[in-house]
Scaffold this motif. Structure first.
Motif, PDB file in Angstrom:
ATOM      1  N   GLU A  62     -13.423  19.279  -9.440  1.00  0.00           N
ATOM      2  CA  GLU A  62     -14.076  19.973 -10.557  1.00  0.00           C
ATOM      3  C   GLU A  62     -13.138  20.053 -11.760  1.00  0.00           C
ATOM      4  N   LEU A  63     -11.885  20.405 -11.494  1.00  0.00           N
ATOM      5  CA  LEU A  63     -10.908  20.530 -12.566  1.00  0.00           C
ATOM      6  C   LEU A  63     -10.644  19.182 -13.236  1.00  0.00           C
ATOM      7  N   GLU A  64     -10.482  18.148 -12.426  1.00  0.00           N
ATOM      8  CA  GLU A  64     -10.183  16.827 -12.975  1.00  0.00           C
ATOM      9  C   GLU A  64     -11.325  16.328 -13.851  1.00  0.00           C
ATOM     10  N   GLU A  65     -12.543  16.560 -13.411  1.00  0.00           N
ATOM     11  CA  GLU A  65     -13.703  16.148 -14.209  1.00  0.00           C
ATOM     12  C   GLU A  65     -13.723  16.897 -15.537  1.00  0.00           C
ATOM     13  N   PHE A  66     -13.395  18.194 -15.485  1.00  0.00           N
ATOM     14  CA  PHE A  66     -13.378  18.990 -16.712  1.00  0.00           C
ATOM     15  C   PHE A  66     -12.318  18.483 -17.681  1.00  0.00           C
ATOM     16  N   ILE A  67     -11.106  18.216 -17.173  1.00  0.00           N
ATOM     17  CA  ILE A  67     -10.009  17.755 -18.028  1.00  0.00           C
ATOM     18  C   ILE A  67     -10.387  16.450 -18.721  1.00  0.00           C
ATOM     19  N   LYS A  68     -10.930  15.515 -17.971  1.00  0.00           N
ATOM     20  CA  LYS A  68     -11.283  14.216 -18.536  1.00  0.00           C
ATOM     21  C   LYS A  68     -12.347  14.333 -19.613  1.00  0.00           C
ATOM     22  N   SER A  69     -13.290  15.246 -19.418  1.00  0.00           N
ATOM     23  CA  SER A  69     -14.378  15.390 -20.391  1.00  0.00           C
ATOM     24  C   SER A  69     -13.955  16.198 -21.611  1.00  0.00           C
ATOM     25  N   ALA A  70     -12.994  17.132 -21.434  1.00  0.00           N
ATOM     26  CA  ALA A  70     -12.615  18.035 -22.522  1.00  0.00           C
ATOM     27  C   ALA A  70     -11.509  17.479 -23.409  1.00  0.00           C
ATOM     28  N   LEU A  71     -10.666  16.598 -22.878  1.00  0.00           N
ATOM     29  CA  LEU A  71      -9.582  16.022 -23.680  1.00  0.00           C
ATOM     30  C   LEU A  71     -10.120  14.929 -24.601  1.00  0.00           C
ATOM     31  N   PRO A  85     -10.468  11.315 -26.089  1.00  0.00           N
ATOM     32  CA  PRO A  85     -10.324  10.071 -25.317  1.00  0.00           C
ATOM     33  C   PRO A  85      -8.997   9.357 -25.528  1.00  0.00           C
ATOM     34  N   ASP A  86      -8.369   9.565 -26.685  1.00  0.00           N
ATOM     35  CA  ASP A  86      -7.105   8.880 -26.948  1.00  0.00           C
ATOM     36  C   ASP A  86      -5.895   9.794 -26.749  1.00  0.00           C
ATOM     37  N   TRP A  87      -6.081  10.899 -26.028  1.00  0.00           N
ATOM     38  CA  TRP A  87      -4.996  11.870 -25.887  1.00  0.00           C
ATOM     39  C   TRP A  87      -3.770  11.276 -25.196  1.00  0.00           C
ATOM     40  N   GLN A  88      -3.979  10.439 -24.196  1.00  0.00           N
ATOM     41  CA  GLN A  88      -2.851   9.875 -23.461  1.00  0.00           C
ATOM     42  C   GLN A  88      -1.963   9.020 -24.354  1.00  0.00           C
ATOM     43  N   GLU A  89      -2.556   8.367 -25.358  1.00  0.00           N
ATOM     44  CA  GLU A  89      -1.759   7.560 -26.275  1.00  0.00           C
ATOM     45  C   GLU A  89      -0.982   8.439 -27.261  1.00  0.00           C
ATOM     46  N   GLU A 112      -0.719  20.905 -11.442  1.00  0.00           N
ATOM     47  CA  GLU A 112      -0.469  19.503 -11.122  1.00  0.00           C
ATOM     48  C   GLU A 112      -1.408  18.577 -11.888  1.00  0.00           C
ATOM     49  N   ARG A 113      -2.687  18.920 -11.926  1.00  0.00           N
ATOM     50  CA  ARG A 113      -3.656  18.049 -12.586  1.00  0.00           C
ATOM     51  C   ARG A 113      -3.508  18.084 -14.103  1.00  0.00           C
ATOM     52  N   THR A 114      -3.334  19.262 -14.683  1.00  0.00           N
ATOM     53  CA  THR A 114      -3.195  19.322 -16.141  1.00  0.00           C
ATOM     54  C   THR A 114      -1.930  18.605 -16.590  1.00  0.00           C
ATOM     55  N   SER A 115      -0.852  18.740 -15.829  1.00  0.00           N
ATOM     56  CA  SER A 115       0.392  18.077 -16.226  1.00  0.00           C
ATOM     57  C   SER A 115       0.308  16.568 -16.011  1.00  0.00           C
ATOM     58  N   TYR A 116      -0.437  16.133 -15.010  1.00  0.00           N
ATOM     59  CA  TYR A 116      -0.590  14.689 -14.803  1.00  0.00           C
ATOM     60  C   TYR A 116      -1.264  14.053 -16.022  1.00  0.00           C
ATOM     61  N   TYR A 117      -2.274  14.718 -16.564  1.00  0.00           N
ATOM     62  CA  TYR A 117      -2.968  14.197 -17.740  1.00  0.00           C
ATOM     63  C   TYR A 117      -2.298  14.634 -19.047  1.00  0.00           C
ATOM     64  N   PHE A 134       5.657  13.944 -13.736  1.00  0.00           N
ATOM     65  CA  PHE A 134       6.650  13.051 -13.133  1.00  0.00           C
ATOM     66  C   PHE A 134       5.961  11.826 -12.530  1.00  0.00           C
ATOM     67  N   LYS A 135       4.860  12.066 -11.833  1.00  0.00           N
ATOM     68  CA  LYS A 135       4.121  10.942 -11.256  1.00  0.00           C
ATOM     69  C   LYS A 135       3.553  10.055 -12.353  1.00  0.00           C
ATOM     70  N   HIS A 136       3.024  10.664 -13.407  1.00  0.00           N
ATOM     71  CA  HIS A 136       2.481   9.894 -14.522  1.00  0.00           C
ATOM     72  C   HIS A 136       3.584   9.072 -15.184  1.00  0.00           C
ATOM     73  N   GLY A 137       4.750   9.690 -15.412  1.00  0.00           N
ATOM     74  CA  GLY A 137       5.860   8.969 -16.028  1.00  0.00           C
ATOM     75  C   GLY A 137       6.325   7.797 -15.196  1.00  0.00           C
ATOM     76  N   LEU A 138       6.389   7.990 -13.871  1.00  0.00           N
ATOM     77  CA  LEU A 138       6.771   6.902 -12.974  1.00  0.00           C
ATOM     78  C   LEU A 138       5.749   5.773 -13.027  1.00  0.00           C
ATOM     79  N   GLU A 139       4.463   6.133 -13.063  1.00  0.00           N
ATOM     80  CA  GLU A 139       3.414   5.115 -13.132  1.00  0.00           C
ATOM     81  C   GLU A 139       3.501   4.312 -14.430  1.00  0.00           C
ATOM     82  N   MET A 140       3.795   4.992 -15.540  1.00  0.00           N
ATOM     83  CA  MET A 140       3.959   4.285 -16.816  1.00  0.00           C
ATOM     84  C   MET A 140       5.122   3.295 -16.749  1.00  0.00           C
TER      85      MET A 140
END
Length: 399
Positions: free
Chosen positions: A15-24, A26-30, A89-94, A262-268
């Protein structure tokens, strides 16, 4: 030890992950530039970023995400500490804008040690995201040893008169209140003569001066108090018990870990070495690069184990003092390790901070390399964390 989520926790995570993806946006990660574990890069690169962050935060407040584990009667959802940890964990991953200092540290501390008057005065506003606080701990001559503070608060009728100076005050310029420790009994024991006061930034006598950090961002400040009059009602808990309350607040602060970042940074970093060639060969084929990434991946998994264990202890009603120090130590040292590895692997390109110049990883590596220095200092240095683990966890004698 292996941690597994319950069906309820998995549903909450989805539920949280779906909310984060819809509320952020679309180009936030960049656009996101924050480095996991750092204290310095706490401002946004543009006014648009700031506005989008505020919009996202308000959506989170409206849905009750900011106070997941708070009791319902205080504006929370009444969920578990594990679900609160999943939120972090989820908010920091995104790399989503998340809890402010008041919501993450002050609110939980007041709920645990504050008077009913304290809860009535501060908790509702914190829960609604209306109150932003800065931490008034460190002074020019008092950092790791906070019992040495010189800022004083003298009681005069229904007020305290505050005099002194604080330094390295993160986001004091962007907050409306300070969470300030001051000496209220000059003749008392060094640990039983300190109190916590909430100070309105707009009070006459409060002066905030910027300290530009190593990456050129205004995140820190020095703050001066010149006969600042603070209502006695703003005393948190009991007078002269502030040092012990401070230890509780620091435990909460050390639990605020951007573990998903940390996981996101490693993946990048992994994506970069997969897509980049040097000398006609994929960079990911280099055994030295593979070894570094494998070691970081193992450290990330270890950090996650510390993280979930700490949340489990909280749900069992225990105060994870030693565990929070271990978590803080492991993750902040990991921040430095990830930054060092990124700079080495990126080579000459690691010096590019502006994505417009073609910097890999959105220019995060050099910012992280500089910012991770603060990670091992804020909320207690790595040396302090090791001392806590040795004395409280292993029972070794203190120096």
């Amino acid at each position: 030890m292996e941690f597994q989520f319950t069906e309820k926790e998995l549903a909450f995570r989805a539920e949280l992950e779906e909310f984060i993806k819809s509320a952020l946006p679309p180009d936030w990660q960049e656009r996101a530039r924050s480095w996991p574990g750092g204290y310095g890069a706490m401002e946004y690169d543009s006014e648009q970023d700031r506005q989008d962050a505020e919009i996202f935060k308000q959506k989170m407040v409206d849905e009750g995400w900011f106070t997941v584990s708070w009791p319902k009667e205080y504006g929370g959802r009444g969920l578990s500490s594990m679900e609160q940890a999943i939120y972090f964990e989820r908010t920091s991953y995104y790399r989503a804008p998340s809890l402010n200092i008041a919501t993450a540290i002050m609110g939980p501390t007041i709920l645990q040690i504050g008077t009913e008057e304290n809860k009535e005065d501060w908790v509702p506003g914190i829960a609604r995201g209306e109150i932003e606080m800065w931490l008034g701990y460190s002074e020019p001559d008092a950092g790791s040893d906070l019992a040495s503070i010189r800022t004083t608060a003298v009681r005069e009728g229904d007020e305290y008169v505050l005099n002194g100076q604080k330094i390295w005050s993160s986001l004091a310029h962007a907050s409306n209140y300070g969470w300030v420790i001051a000496r209220t009994d000059p003749d008392g024991h060094r640990h039983r003569s300190v109190s916590i006061l909430v100070v309105d930034n707009n009070t006459p006598g409060v002066t905030i001066r910027p300290l530009i950090n190593i990456i050129g961002v205004h995140s820190f400040n020095e703050v001066f108090f010149d006969n600042v009059r603070v209502p006695a009602r703003n005393l948190i808990g009991q007078e002269n018990m502030g040092f012990y309350y401070l230890m509780t607040a620091l435990d909460f602060e050390r639990l605020i870990v951007n573990i998903g970042a940390f996981k996101h940074g490693l993946e990048m970093l992994c994506d970069y070495v997969k897509q980049t060639e040097r000398g006609g060969k994929p960079l990911g084929a280099d055994p030295h690069v593979r070894r570094k990434l494998a070691e970081i991946a193992a450290r990330v998994e270890i950090a996650y184990l510390f993280y979930w264990r700490t949340a489990t202890l909280l749900d069992r009603g225990k105060i994870p003092s030693v565990e929070s120090s271990a978590l803080k130590l492991v993750t902040t040292e990991l921040s430095r390790m990830l930054a060092n590895a990124s700079m080495e692997i990126l080579g000459p390109y690691s010096l590019l901070m502006d994505p417009a110049q073609g910097a890999p990883m959105n220019g995060m590596a050099p910012r992280g390399y500089l910012d991770c220095i603060s990670a091992t200092i804020g909320a207690g240095t790595s040396e302090i964390q090791r001392n806590i683990i040795a004395t409280r966890g292993l029972g070794l004698p203190s120096k």
